[in-house]
Design a protein around this motif. Structure first.
Motif, PDB file in Angstrom:
ATOM      1  N   ARG A 110      34.180  20.660  14.087  1.00 48.58           N
ATOM      2  CA  ARG A 110      34.323  20.884  15.531  1.00 48.58           C
ATOM      3  C   ARG A 110      35.040  22.210  15.726  1.00 48.58           C
ATOM      4  O   ARG A 110      35.950  22.536  14.963  1.00 48.58           O
ATOM      5  CB  ARG A 110      35.121  19.739  16.144  1.00 48.58           C
ATOM      6  CG  ARG A 110      34.400  18.426  15.970  1.00 48.58           C
ATOM      7  CD  ARG A 110      34.922  17.331  16.881  1.00 48.58           C
ATOM      8  NE  ARG A 110      33.934  16.257  16.926  1.00 48.58           N
ATOM      9  CZ  ARG A 110      33.745  15.364  15.953  1.00 48.58           C
ATOM     10  NH1 ARG A 110      34.492  15.404  14.876  1.00 48.58           N
ATOM     11  NH2 ARG A 110      32.804  14.441  16.063  1.00 48.58           N
TER      12      ARG A 110
ATOM     13  N   GLU B  65      29.934  21.517  16.048  1.00 51.39           N
ATOM     14  CA  GLU B  65      29.964  21.052  17.432  1.00 51.39           C
ATOM     15  C   GLU B  65      31.072  21.761  18.185  1.00 51.39           C
ATOM     16  O   GLU B  65      32.226  21.731  17.756  1.00 51.39           O
ATOM     17  CB  GLU B  65      30.237  19.537  17.473  1.00 51.39           C
ATOM     18  CG  GLU B  65      29.062  18.719  17.030  1.00 51.39           C
ATOM     19  CD  GLU B  65      29.409  17.227  16.966  1.00 51.39           C
ATOM     20  OE1 GLU B  65      30.532  16.846  17.366  1.00 51.39           O
ATOM     21  OE2 GLU B  65      28.531  16.465  16.502  1.00 51.39           O
ATOM     22  N   GLU B  66      30.705  22.388  19.286  1.00 55.91           N
ATOM     23  CA  GLU B  66      31.738  22.995  20.120  1.00 55.91           C
ATOM     24  C   GLU B  66      32.410  21.865  20.877  1.00 55.91           C
ATOM     25  O   GLU B  66      31.752  21.136  21.621  1.00 55.91           O
ATOM     26  CB  GLU B  66      31.114  24.011  21.074  1.00 55.91           C
ATOM     27  CG  GLU B  66      32.168  24.821  21.784  1.00 55.91           C
ATOM     28  CD  GLU B  66      31.607  26.067  22.449  1.00 55.91           C
ATOM     29  OE1 GLU B  66      30.358  26.178  22.516  1.00 55.91           O
ATOM     30  OE2 GLU B  66      32.406  26.894  22.896  1.00 55.91           O
ATOM     31  N   ASP B  67      33.695  21.686  20.659  1.00 55.85           N
ATOM     32  CA  ASP B  67      34.359  20.509  21.227  1.00 55.85           C
ATOM     33  C   ASP B  67      35.856  20.781  21.352  1.00 55.85           C
ATOM     34  O   ASP B  67      36.656  20.426  20.487  1.00 55.85           O
ATOM     35  CB  ASP B  67      34.105  19.298  20.304  1.00 55.85           C
ATOM     36  CG  ASP B  67      34.610  17.996  20.921  1.00 55.85           C
ATOM     37  OD1 ASP B  67      35.334  18.048  21.939  1.00 55.85           O
ATOM     38  OD2 ASP B  67      34.276  16.932  20.379  1.00 55.85           O
ATOM     39  N   GLU B  68      36.212  21.425  22.438  1.00 57.93           N
ATOM     40  CA  GLU B  68      37.608  21.811  22.626  1.00 57.93           C
ATOM     41  C   GLU B  68      38.516  20.589  22.759  1.00 57.93           C
ATOM     42  O   GLU B  68      39.637  20.574  22.246  1.00 57.93           O
ATOM     43  CB  GLU B  68      37.727  22.717  23.863  1.00 57.93           C
ATOM     44  CG  GLU B  68      39.090  23.354  23.984  1.00 57.93           C
ATOM     45  CD  GLU B  68      39.170  24.359  25.126  1.00 57.93           C
ATOM     46  OE1 GLU B  68      38.121  24.954  25.462  1.00 57.93           O
ATOM     47  OE2 GLU B  68      40.265  24.536  25.675  1.00 57.93           O
ATOM     48  N   ALA B  69      37.999  19.564  23.431  1.00 54.78           N
ATOM     49  CA  ALA B  69      38.833  18.377  23.668  1.00 54.78           C
ATOM     50  C   ALA B  69      39.272  17.742  22.354  1.00 54.78           C
ATOM     51  O   ALA B  69      40.429  17.338  22.194  1.00 54.78           O
ATOM     52  CB  ALA B  69      38.059  17.369  24.528  1.00 54.78           C
ATOM     53  N   ALA B  70      38.329  17.678  21.390  1.00 50.35           N
ATOM     54  CA  ALA B  70      38.660  17.031  20.123  1.00 50.35           C
ATOM     55  C   ALA B  70      39.734  17.801  19.363  1.00 50.35           C
ATOM     56  O   ALA B  70      40.418  17.256  18.504  1.00 50.35           O
ATOM     57  CB  ALA B  70      37.399  16.914  19.265  1.00 50.35           C
TER      58      ALA B  70
ATOM     59  N   THR C  30      31.014  17.375   9.575  1.00 52.46           N
ATOM     60  CA  THR C  30      30.983  17.777  10.974  1.00 52.46           C
ATOM     61  C   THR C  30      32.192  18.673  11.206  1.00 52.46           C
ATOM     62  O   THR C  30      33.315  18.296  10.885  1.00 52.46           O
ATOM     63  CB  THR C  30      31.049  16.560  11.909  1.00 52.46           C
ATOM     64  OG1 THR C  30      29.887  15.770  11.653  1.00 52.46           O
ATOM     65  CG2 THR C  30      31.063  16.988  13.366  1.00 52.46           C
TER      66      THR C  30
ATOM     67  N   ALA D  52      36.222  25.531  18.689  1.00 52.06           N
ATOM     68  CA  ALA D  52      36.365  26.042  20.053  1.00 52.06           C
ATOM     69  C   ALA D  52      36.936  27.444  19.953  1.00 52.06           C
ATOM     70  O   ALA D  52      37.672  27.755  19.007  1.00 52.06           O
ATOM     71  CB  ALA D  52      37.311  25.156  20.868  1.00 52.06           C
TER      72      ALA D  52
END
Ligand SMILES: [Zn+2]
Length: 351
Positions: free
Chosen positions: A187, A232-237, A185, A189
């Motif tokens: 991630r 997965e686009e996931d800036e927070a992670a 996976t 952004a």
């Protein structure tokens, strides 16, 4: 224009013209002095009967010739650098960049780039991209060719070095990369930075990409590199990584982030060496080659710099041409200049 013929007559003709576009295609040695030169060497032309030709510096040295101190045949010339860098971009960036974008990345006019590229490779950048499409290293890895086969097939300078199978601080193991990131996976952004949009991508083990450019091409490039990973686009992670990168870009010197990238053993040695270049300082490609104990591998060092997947984390921007000209940068010369200026200014102000 086509690559220069390997016939001695054609080579001698290029030497007489001091033809810079022949640089890198062959070298000439002077029997009387036992020195070898690039075709464009400014020194006085030797007599034809004293001249012998070599395909590579290694061949010249194996025959007992020493590198000329004037034309420094083992160093990468501006034209060669541009060609190598553009080849790398065409090998790795999807969709294929246009001539104007390629020219911008190496600081040449489109016209000049077209000419230099064609002289060195025999085809235009566009023709090269089409021809290479089917034989790209990463494509071969994905279709399941063995790692070594793929390296040989792609003609990498490091093809003869052993592929590093260990996963260290900077490495995704070749096996995982070969599977196109299957089971991973990633991630990602795209965030605004002082250098424009910046793509940050990471697995749970570390960063796979830190890149500058426009959001859509950057994302497409990532997808193309890891077609079987879950993206997965996931800036927070990624907040921790992104903050560290922002702080670094605005003055914090150290940047100790883990990487999770694929590279040959040779590329990793180069990338490790780059991480040792202090903030605010630069080294030449030749100096980096010395640092890793491979003084002849200047071109391969330049290619490894151009292949760096993680900007800033591996500070490839701190490698410049001998004499200080910036050389080139995977993410554009302007960004490289700006980064170097920022670092120099901040290092001097002592913050
Ligand atoms: Zn010379």
């Amino acid at each position: 224009m086509t690559p220069i013929s390997s016939l001695p007559e054609a080579r001698w003709e290029a030497v007489q013209r001091r033809d810079a576009s022949s640089d890198g295609q062959f070298y000439y040695g002077v029997r009387s002095t036992r020195v070898y030169c690039r075709p464009s060497c400014p020194s006085r032309r030797p007599r034809r009967e004293n001249v012998t030709f070599f395909d590579t510096p290694a061949e010249a040295e194996a025959s007992g010739y020493r590198a000329c101190l004037r034309c420094k045949p083992t160093e990468v010339s501006a034209g060669q650098w541009a060609v190598l860098h553009v080849q790398h971009l065409l090998d790795t960036v999807e969709p294929t960049p246009g001539l104007a974008a390629l020219a911008g990345a190496v600081g040449l006019s489109p016209f000049h780039l077209q000419r230099v590229f064609k002289a060195a490779t025999g085809v235009s950048p566009k023709g090269y991209a089409l021809a290479r499409r089917s034989e790209r290293l990463k494509a071969e890895l994905r279709t399941g060719a063995s790692v070594t086969q793929a390296l040989y097939g792609a003609g990498h300078p490091s093809a003869r070095t052993v592929y590093d199978r260990a996963t260290d601080g900077l490495g995704m193991s070749p096996g995982r990369y070969r599977a196109g990131g299957a089971g991973q996976t990633i991630r990602y952004a795209v965030v605004e930075s002082v250098l424009g949009p910046m793509l940050v991508a990471a697995t749970e083990r570390g960063l796979v990409a830190v890149r500058f450019g426009e959001a859509e091409p950057l994302t497409a490039e990532l997808r193309n590199e890891y077609p079987r990973a879950t993206l997965e686009e996931d800036e927070a992670a990624l907040r921790g990584h992104i903050e560290a990168l922002h702080k670094h870009l605005t003055g914090r010197r150290d940047l100790a982030l883990p990487g999770d990238t694929a590279g040959t053993a040779f590329q990793r040695r180069v990338w490790d060496a780059l991480r040792g270049i202090p903030y605010g300082e630069t080294r030449s490609y030749a100096e980096v080659a010395e640092m890793i104990g491979e003084p002849k591998a200047v071109r391969a060092v330049a290619q490894a710099c151009a292949a760096n997947p993680v900007a800033l984390v591996v500070p490839c921007h701190r490698v410049v041409r001998t004499g200080g000209a910036p050389g080139g940068y995977r993410w554009g010369l302007e960004r490289k200049r700006e980064l170097l200026e920022r670092e120099r200014a901040l290092a001097q102000s002592g913050t």
